[in-house]
Write a protein that holds these residues in place. Structure first.
Motif: not given
Length: 184
Positions: A22, A36, A56, A139-142, A144-145, A147-148, A181
């Motif tokens: 990453h 990202n 994503t 790594m759901p933050e990658l 987030s569009d 996953m949120d 990480k």
């Protein structure tokens, strides 16, 4: 020294003996990526790189595959639809791969040493689904569009499907400038 070692990055796992990184800063050289994205291989001096261009969308493909098997989640179809890009070639960029590189990778992907080897038919799809699952869980933050928009996404899963990216245990030395990480 591999190309990625010229940039801040962290090790996130190993796929068939190849490191998954990453980037912690934008990389522009042997390969191009940013914070990202993920990179399989480290470029010159290591293994030719593959950049996961759109994490994503890889998650969306993974979920689409799961939705074919889990009808409880059919309401997610509309949520993931905008993130599905039907050309796998837009999701992966192979930098400096030659015939020998593809051949070696193809053999590795079918190895019984992997928990879920490929069937040899569509390596790009196998990579995308595997990375999608990894990003979804680790790594759901990658993504987030996407996953949120999912309420309690992990409550619907009872087992793993692809699980070929292995984590390096804590306290093992790694050479990534940002370390391991998941174990700082």
């Amino acid at each position: 020294m591999s190309h990625i070692d010229s940039f801040n990055h962290e090790l996130v796992g190993i796929l068939g003996g190849l490191p998954v990184y990453h980037p912690l800063e934008k990389i522009d050289g042997d390969f191009i990526c940013d914070t990202n994205q993920l990179v399989l291989g480290g470029g010159s001096g290591e293994h030719p790189a593959v950049v996961i261009e759109n994490p994503t969308s890889t998650v969306a493909y993974f979920l689409s595959e799961i939705l074919n098997e889990n009808k409880e989640l059919k309401s997610w179809k509309e949520i993931i639809k905008p993130f599905i890009n039907y050309d796998f070639k837009d999701l992966l960029t192979f930098y400096d791969w030659e015939i020998e590189t593809y051949s070696s990778f193809y053999k590795m992907s079918k190895s019984n040493s992997l928990l879920n080897p490929s069937n040899g038919e569509n390596i790009e799809e196998w990579l995308i689904l595997g990375f999608g699952e990894f990003i979804f869980y680790s790594m759901p933050e990658l993504a987030s569009d996407l996953m949120d928009q999912l309420d309690d996404p992990y409550e619907h899963f009872k087992h793993i499907r692809f699980n070929n990216i292995l984590l390096v245990p804590p306290n093992f030395p790694v050479y990534a400038m940002g370390g391991n990480k998941f174990f700082k």
